[in-house]
Motif scaffolding. Structure first.
Motif, PDB file in Angstrom:
ATOM      1  N   GLY A  93       0.540  -1.176  -0.006  1.00  0.00           N
ATOM      2  CA  GLY A  93      -0.316   0.778   0.053  1.00  0.00           C
ATOM      3  C   GLY A  93       0.925   1.111  -0.075  1.00  0.00           C
ATOM      4  O   GLY A  93       0.124   1.628   0.431  1.00  0.00           O
ATOM      5  N   ALA A  94       2.521   1.251  -0.714  1.00  0.00           N
ATOM      6  CA  ALA A  94       3.274   2.218  -0.654  1.00  0.00           C
ATOM      7  C   ALA A  94       2.316   3.302  -1.543  1.00  0.00           C
ATOM      8  O   ALA A  94       1.865   2.547  -2.179  1.00  0.00           O
ATOM      9  CB  ALA A  94       4.341   1.921  -1.226  1.00  0.00           C
ATOM     10  N   PRO A  95       3.058   4.585  -1.126  1.00  0.00           N
ATOM     11  CA  PRO A  95       2.402   5.206  -2.147  1.00  0.00           C
ATOM     12  C   PRO A  95       2.719   5.794  -3.921  1.00  0.00           C
ATOM     13  O   PRO A  95       4.300   5.438  -3.683  1.00  0.00           O
ATOM     14  CB  PRO A  95       2.311   6.510  -1.728  1.00  0.00           C
ATOM     15  N   TYR A  96       1.705   5.848  -4.404  1.00  0.00           N
ATOM     16  CA  TYR A  96       2.977   5.283  -5.762  1.00  0.00           C
ATOM     17  C   TYR A  96       1.534   6.762  -7.074  1.00  0.00           C
ATOM     18  O   TYR A  96       0.894   7.048  -6.831  1.00  0.00           O
ATOM     19  CB  TYR A  96       2.945   3.667  -6.970  1.00  0.00           C
ATOM     20  N   ILE A  97       2.780   7.513  -8.134  1.00  0.00           N
ATOM     21  CA  ILE A  97       2.026   7.862  -8.392  1.00  0.00           C
ATOM     22  C   ILE A  97       2.683   8.153 -10.512  1.00  0.00           C
ATOM     23  O   ILE A  97       3.887   7.259 -10.407  1.00  0.00           O
ATOM     24  CB  ILE A  97       1.991   9.152  -8.269  1.00  0.00           C
ATOM     25  N   SER A  98       1.897   7.962 -11.533  1.00  0.00           N
ATOM     26  CA  SER A  98       2.856   8.507 -13.124  1.00  0.00           C
ATOM     27  C   SER A  98       3.839   9.406 -13.191  1.00  0.00           C
ATOM     28  O   SER A  98       3.352  10.567 -12.070  1.00  0.00           O
ATOM     29  CB  SER A  98       2.064   8.320 -13.885  1.00  0.00           C
ATOM     30  N   GLY A  99       4.866   9.396 -13.669  1.00  0.00           N
ATOM     31  CA  GLY A  99       5.668  10.649 -13.936  1.00  0.00           C
ATOM     32  C   GLY A  99       4.900  11.327 -14.579  1.00  0.00           C
ATOM     33  O   GLY A  99       5.331  12.506 -14.024  1.00  0.00           O
ATOM     34  N   PRO A 100       3.369  10.981 -15.655  1.00  0.00           N
ATOM     35  CA  PRO A 100       3.152  12.462 -15.974  1.00  0.00           C
ATOM     36  C   PRO A 100       2.565  13.232 -14.730  1.00  0.00           C
ATOM     37  O   PRO A 100       2.831  14.703 -14.650  1.00  0.00           O
ATOM     38  CB  PRO A 100       2.170  12.143 -16.960  1.00  0.00           C
ATOM     39  N   GLN A 101       1.617  12.463 -13.654  1.00  0.00           N
ATOM     40  CA  GLN A 101       0.880  13.358 -12.933  1.00  0.00           C
ATOM     41  C   GLN A 101       2.021  13.836 -11.959  1.00  0.00           C
ATOM     42  O   GLN A 101       2.088  14.909 -11.413  1.00  0.00           O
ATOM     43  CB  GLN A 101       0.580  12.474 -11.939  1.00  0.00           C
ATOM     44  N   TRP A 102       3.289  12.939 -11.793  1.00  0.00           N
ATOM     45  CA  TRP A 102       3.959  14.208 -10.639  1.00  0.00           C
ATOM     46  C   TRP A 102       4.772  14.970 -11.220  1.00  0.00           C
ATOM     47  O   TRP A 102       4.613  16.452 -10.700  1.00  0.00           O
ATOM     48  CB  TRP A 102       5.631  12.744  -9.767  1.00  0.00           C
ATOM     49  N   LEU A 103       5.178  14.868 -12.241  1.00  0.00           N
ATOM     50  CA  LEU A 103       5.463  16.283 -13.257  1.00  0.00           C
ATOM     51  C   LEU A 103       3.929  17.346 -13.159  1.00  0.00           C
ATOM     52  O   LEU A 103       4.719  18.555 -13.200  1.00  0.00           O
ATOM     53  CB  LEU A 103       5.751  16.096 -14.837  1.00  0.00           C
ATOM     54  N   SER A 104       2.790  17.021 -13.582  1.00  0.00           N
ATOM     55  CA  SER A 104       2.355  17.775 -13.852  1.00  0.00           C
ATOM     56  C   SER A 104       1.779  18.831 -11.500  1.00  0.00           C
ATOM     57  O   SER A 104       1.167  19.649 -12.192  1.00  0.00           O
ATOM     58  CB  SER A 104       0.751  17.314 -13.810  1.00  0.00           C
ATOM     59  N   GLU A 105       1.596  17.727 -11.041  1.00  0.00           N
ATOM     60  CA  GLU A 105       2.110  18.403  -9.781  1.00  0.00           C
ATOM     61  C   GLU A 105       2.675  19.552  -8.946  1.00  0.00           C
ATOM     62  O   GLU A 105       2.803  20.079  -8.098  1.00  0.00           O
ATOM     63  CB  GLU A 105       0.924  17.160  -9.164  1.00  0.00           C
ATOM     64  N   ASN A 106       3.856  18.573  -9.199  1.00  0.00           N
ATOM     65  CA  ASN A 106       4.764  19.298  -8.943  1.00  0.00           C
ATOM     66  C   ASN A 106       5.845  20.385  -9.490  1.00  0.00           C
ATOM     67  O   ASN A 106       7.024  20.945  -8.591  1.00  0.00           O
ATOM     68  CB  ASN A 106       5.991  18.096  -8.493  1.00  0.00           C
ATOM     69  N   VAL A 107       5.176  20.513 -11.276  1.00  0.00           N
ATOM     70  CA  VAL A 107       6.774  21.197 -11.883  1.00  0.00           C
ATOM     71  C   VAL A 107       5.898  22.100 -12.763  1.00  0.00           C
ATOM     72  O   VAL A 107       5.321  23.593 -13.082  1.00  0.00           O
ATOM     73  CB  VAL A 107       7.878  20.489 -12.824  1.00  0.00           C
ATOM     74  N   LEU A 108       4.511  22.041 -13.055  1.00  0.00           N
ATOM     75  CA  LEU A 108       4.419  22.429 -14.332  1.00  0.00           C
ATOM     76  C   LEU A 108       3.192  23.336 -13.925  1.00  0.00           C
ATOM     77  O   LEU A 108       3.336  24.310 -14.605  1.00  0.00           O
ATOM     78  CB  LEU A 108       3.333  22.103 -15.355  1.00  0.00           C
ATOM     79  N   GLN A 109       2.728  22.938 -12.198  1.00  0.00           N
ATOM     80  CA  GLN A 109       1.679  24.343 -11.789  1.00  0.00           C
ATOM     81  C   GLN A 109       2.581  26.106 -12.130  1.00  0.00           C
ATOM     82  O   GLN A 109       3.553  26.301 -11.418  1.00  0.00           O
ATOM     83  CB  GLN A 109       1.440  23.949 -10.430  1.00  0.00           C
ATOM     84  N   GLY A 110       1.180  26.519 -11.986  1.00  0.00           N
ATOM     85  CA  GLY A 110       2.178  27.912 -12.203  1.00  0.00           C
ATOM     86  C   GLY A 110       2.589  28.484 -13.353  1.00  0.00           C
ATOM     87  O   GLY A 110       3.314  29.264 -13.699  1.00  0.00           O
ATOM     88  N   ARG A 111       2.931  27.429 -14.773  1.00  0.00           N
ATOM     89  CA  ARG A 111       3.950  28.156 -14.952  1.00  0.00           C
ATOM     90  C   ARG A 111       2.874  27.961 -16.311  1.00  0.00           C
ATOM     91  O   ARG A 111       1.866  27.385 -16.229  1.00  0.00           O
ATOM     92  CB  ARG A 111       4.658  26.750 -15.002  1.00  0.00           C
ATOM     93  N   HIS A 112       2.649  28.896 -17.677  1.00  0.00           N
ATOM     94  CA  HIS A 112       2.293  28.380 -19.045  1.00  0.00           C
ATOM     95  C   HIS A 112       3.150  27.679 -19.562  1.00  0.00           C
ATOM     96  O   HIS A 112       4.189  27.657 -19.831  1.00  0.00           O
ATOM     97  CB  HIS A 112       2.793  30.318 -19.791  1.00  0.00           C
ATOM     98  N   VAL A 113       2.703  26.715 -20.237  1.00  0.00           N
ATOM     99  CA  VAL A 113       2.694  25.270 -20.827  1.00  0.00           C
ATOM    100  C   VAL A 113       3.268  25.349 -22.033  1.00  0.00           C
ATOM    101  O   VAL A 113       1.992  25.739 -22.499  1.00  0.00           O
ATOM    102  CB  VAL A 113       2.636  24.069 -19.729  1.00  0.00           C
ATOM    103  N   LEU A 114       3.912  25.115 -22.822  1.00  0.00           N
ATOM    104  CA  LEU A 114       3.609  25.215 -24.176  1.00  0.00           C
ATOM    105  C   LEU A 114       3.837  23.485 -24.403  1.00  0.00           C
ATOM    106  O   LEU A 114       5.213  22.970 -24.611  1.00  0.00           O
ATOM    107  CB  LEU A 114       4.556  25.865 -24.946  1.00  0.00           C
ATOM    108  N   ALA A 115       2.510  22.506 -24.709  1.00  0.00           N
ATOM    109  CA  ALA A 115       3.224  21.270 -25.132  1.00  0.00           C
ATOM    110  C   ALA A 115       2.883  21.140 -26.714  1.00  0.00           C
ATOM    111  O   ALA A 115       2.344  21.504 -27.459  1.00  0.00           O
ATOM    112  CB  ALA A 115       1.646  20.701 -24.592  1.00  0.00           C
ATOM    113  N   VAL A 116       4.095  20.372 -26.746  1.00  0.00           N
ATOM    114  CA  VAL A 116       4.211  19.974 -28.757  1.00  0.00           C
ATOM    115  C   VAL A 116       3.724  18.457 -28.862  1.00  0.00           C
ATOM    116  O   VAL A 116       4.211  17.753 -27.937  1.00  0.00           O
ATOM    117  CB  VAL A 116       5.949  19.762 -29.258  1.00  0.00           C
ATOM    118  N   ALA A 117       2.404  17.940 -29.582  1.00  0.00           N
ATOM    119  CA  ALA A 117       2.156  16.653 -30.060  1.00  0.00           C
ATOM    120  C   ALA A 117       2.523  16.895 -31.879  1.00  0.00           C
ATOM    121  O   ALA A 117       2.209  17.406 -31.874  1.00  0.00           O
ATOM    122  CB  ALA A 117       0.870  16.665 -29.416  1.00  0.00           C
TER     123      ALA A 117
END
Length: 470
Positions: A93-117
């Protein structure tokens, strides 16, 4: 915070690790066959790497385990888990998260994100956009699925994130450029990675069928792209390739943001001239000029997409064109690995048939019709291994004078697939035989292009060594 990353040596997860370390977190990680160049980059950052996915890593007791999409619940033939650490995390029952979600919550918040798809050109266009913003003095953060030569690293934080949620809306937020992959997030989150990024500027570069291992058809991928469009605010911008019918269908499903097109003569951003030397047109009027070392119509389109995205955050086409004149491309994008006896050896990441074709067409434009191109390729992606697109290979490779296919690991007959090419096609089940075939054919003035999304067994170095022999 201490994070332990499973699958840390992939380009995306390695970038997440680098960002987390730069932000001051303690970072450790594991992978199977811990491998360079990412392993070297991570160790240089002081990140401890562990070989394999043994369950005893649970004893590290990080604040959270960050799970890469290489991890699954798969079992080996003897019934034991392929990823015992993941099983231990779930059991405990250890805490886990995906890479994209961790990035979203810990890096991308408060930034203007420019995403290239896009199916093709994501890494190159993301690198172009980050460099344009850097050259304009905007100090963007970025995460790229490769190493832009202008920066020498695949990821950095850039300016500190804004503390207020409203900063992005008011145009004050620092910028973050990210390569927005449509591949799924993790074994427990089958949405595309890019759904987590919440961009204010989204580039839709192109869209065709790929990733046959997770998508049933093109419509399924279009649905994921529309999920991305749904996350762009009304004050945001969606930059769209006007030449792609699939993207037209995506927008017709609903779009709530400003749309800026690029690609043809009636687009918001167009081009006049050859890919290496062209005018940039803004609604038909010349506003800038790009002259650079890159080749191929695909790179011309990548440039227009990057310029349209940069304009949304205040960088003019003229400023962007000036930056692109200094753009050095990305490692493994038509990277010249060496020239011996007047025979050039290139490394390129192309693996989808369309990418193979655009790479070879771009080189043909540069070297002319009289020079010979020898194309060595490895069908290594999951889609290519499945043989879903094998019938497209003769079309993809027709610009090459001779073709050499590495067949190891394929469940389909490459000789049959390449039969329409006749005597121009050669196949080999191992790298040494492929090198021998190439050496028997190569002569001064040739251009050898090695195309794979993997290491290709070190074929580039082996070719250069063989060519240097008397």
């Amino acid at each position: 915070m201490h994070i332990h990353i499973l699958g840390i040596c992939g380009t995306f997860m390695g970038g997440v690790a680098a960002l987390a370390r730069e932000a001051g977190h303690r970072v450790t990680g594991c992978d199977a066959g811990v491998y360079p160049p990412m392993s070297d980059q991570l160790r240089a950052l002081g990140i401890d790497l562990i070989e394999g996915y043994a369950a005893d890593q649970l004893a590290l007791k990080p604040d959270v385990f960050v799970i890469g999409n290489v991890v699954s619940r798969a079992r080996l033939p003897d019934g034991t888990p392929k990823f015992p650490l993941m099983e231990a995390i779930l059991d405990a029952g250890a805490p886990y998260i995906s890479g994209p979600q961790w990035l979203s919550e810990n890096v991308l918040q408060g930034r203007h994100v420019l995403a290239v798809a896009g199916t093709h050109g994501k890494t190159t266009t993301t690198s172009m956009l980050a460099w344009i913003l850097e050259h304009a003095g905007r100090k963007p953060g970025f995460l790229v699925g490769g190493v832009p030569l202008n920066f020498g690293v695949s990821a950095r934080l850039g300016s500190p994130a804004a503390s207020a949620y409203g900063a992005a809306r008011q145009g004050e937020a620092p910028l973050f450029v990210i390569e927005a992959d449509e591949y799924d997030t993790a074994f427990f989150d089958k949405r595309s990675k890019f759904v987590h990024y919440r961009p204010r500027t989204a580039v839709l570069n192109n869209l065709e069928f790929d990733h046959a291992d997770i998508f049933d058809d093109l419509a399924a991928i279009e649905r994921q792209f529309h999920h991305l469009v749904r996350t762009v605010p009304a004050s945001g911008r969606v930059v769209v390739n006007a030449l792609e019918e699939s993207l037209t269908r995506v927008l017709h499903a609903g779009c709530w943001s400003e749309v800026t097109t690029f690609g043809d003569a009636i687009s918001d951003f167009g081009a006049s001239g050859e890919p290496g030397d062209f005018d940039v047109l803004r609604r038909g009027q010349a506003v800038a000029h790009v002259k650079w070392d890159l080749s191929g119509v695909h790179n011309q389109l990548n440039a227009l997409a990057a310029m349209a995205a940069a304009e949304h955050v205040g960088v003019s086409p003229a400023q962007a064109a000036e930056a692109l004149s200094l753009f050095q491309n990305v490692k493994r994008r038509m990277e010249l690995r060496g020239t011996v006896r007047n025979i050039a050896v290139y490394d390129d990441f192309a693996h989808h048939p369309t990418a193979l074709r655009t790479t070879l067409d771009g080189l043909r434009r540069v070297v002319g019709k009289d020079a010979r191109i020898l194309a060595a390729f490895e069908p290594r992606s999951n889609t290519m291994k499945l043989g879903t697109m094998k019938s497209q290979l003769p079309w993809a490779l027709e610009s090459a004078d001779q073709v050499f296919c590495h067949t190891a690991g394929l469940d389909w007959n490459a000789s049959e697939a390449l039969a329409p090419m006749g005597a121009r096609a050669h196949v080999a089940g191992d790298i040494d035989t492929l090198v021998t075939q190439l050496m028997a054919e190569a002569r001064p003035g040739d251009h050898i292009v090695c195309m794979s999304n993997g290491s290709f067994g070190g074929i580039h170095a082996k070719l250069l060594t063989a060519l240097a022999q008397p």
